[in-house]
Design a protein around this motif. Sequence first.
Motif, PDB file in Angstrom:
ATOM      1  N   THR A  43      -1.461  12.493  -6.524  1.00  0.00           N
ATOM      2  CA  THR A  43      -1.176  11.265  -5.774  1.00  0.00           C
ATOM      3  C   THR A  43      -1.175  10.073  -6.727  1.00  0.00           C
ATOM      4  N   ASP A  70      -3.681   5.498 -10.533  1.00  0.00           N
ATOM      5  CA  ASP A  70      -3.581   4.198  -9.867  1.00  0.00           C
ATOM      6  C   ASP A  70      -2.879   3.223 -10.806  1.00  0.00           C
ATOM      7  N   ALA A 118      -1.319   5.883  -6.545  1.00  0.00           N
ATOM      8  CA  ALA A 118      -1.420   4.612  -5.823  1.00  0.00           C
ATOM      9  C   ALA A 118      -0.486   3.620  -6.502  1.00  0.00           C
ATOM     10  N   THR A 167       1.987   4.814  -1.579  1.00  0.00           N
ATOM     11  CA  THR A 167       1.416   5.945  -2.309  1.00  0.00           C
ATOM     12  C   THR A 167       2.460   7.030  -2.477  1.00  0.00           C
ATOM     13  N   SER A 203      -1.348   0.474  -9.331  1.00  0.00           N
ATOM     14  CA  SER A 203      -1.104  -0.676  -8.455  1.00  0.00           C
ATOM     15  C   SER A 203      -1.362  -1.994  -9.184  1.00  0.00           C
ATOM     16  N   ALA A 212       0.851  -1.198   0.000  1.00  0.00           N
ATOM     17  CA  ALA A 212       0.000   0.000   0.000  1.00  0.00           C
ATOM     18  C   ALA A 212       0.882   1.241   0.000  1.00  0.00           C
ATOM     19  N   HIS A 265      -5.291  12.060  -9.480  1.00  0.00           N
ATOM     20  CA  HIS A 265      -4.962  10.779  -8.876  1.00  0.00           C
ATOM     21  C   HIS A 265      -4.767   9.742  -9.963  1.00  0.00           C
TER      22      HIS A 265
END
Length: 262
Positions: free
Chosen positions: A224, A252, A226, A210, A254, A208, A250
């Motif tokens: 941000t 992501d 992820a 970030t 991941s 997790a 944002h």
Amino acid sequence: MNATGTDQNRVSRVLVERYLDRLRKRRRWRRLTVTVTVALALLILSGYGLLWHTKVFDVRSTSVSGVKVLTKQQVLAAAAIPPHEPVAGVDTKAAKARLMTLPRIKNAWVERVLPHTVAITVLERVPAAALPAADGSFVIVDADGVAFDTAPVQTAIPAVPVIHLEQFADPRPKDRAATVAGALAALTALPEPLRSRVTTVSATGPYAITLTLKPSTAKQQAVTVAWGGPEQPDLKARILAALIGRDAGHYDVSAPDAPAFS
């Protein structure tokens, strides 16, 4: 005596003379070999004595290269090369071991340079991130996660991202180490334009992570990312570099097979 007997005697004398000539040549060759061997041995012994037991080739200077933050004086003090010792007698392995006790040095090379010099080359660790410590200071680590410096306050740390792990509740050492390694892998994988924008890395666990990036223009806000876990950092970095220009707040990555932004 008949002709046949005379011929046989002549052949015998020729054979004997040839045999004796070969013996004389062998003796001369042996004497020459012994003479050359003795001369070489004396030359080697003289050279050994000259290099190792006299001050004809002694240490008169020590050069230092590769320093960026460390000073030449710090390196010389750590190496402790004795002056006026024969250059050939300098223990380069021991000198390197002493240099490696300086936390900032990642690697070092010590070489003898005749007639009078010892050359030291060092490779310093490069700050990659800062980790907050319990007393309010910061521990500086390189891309390998090796801690080599401290900073008393945040304003005194180098221009590197801060890795925040304070959300760990009594974390297992392995989890903490894996998280730091994953964060450093992410920073290392990012291309320089993106890496220079990373201000902080926060994590609540190894999977997790970030990243927070400062905006690229004055009109934008912080971004941000992820990042997830430590796996496939190069692929995640390439995907983020391709997506980052979409003016989102944002991203992501991941799951790199299904990246998203909003």
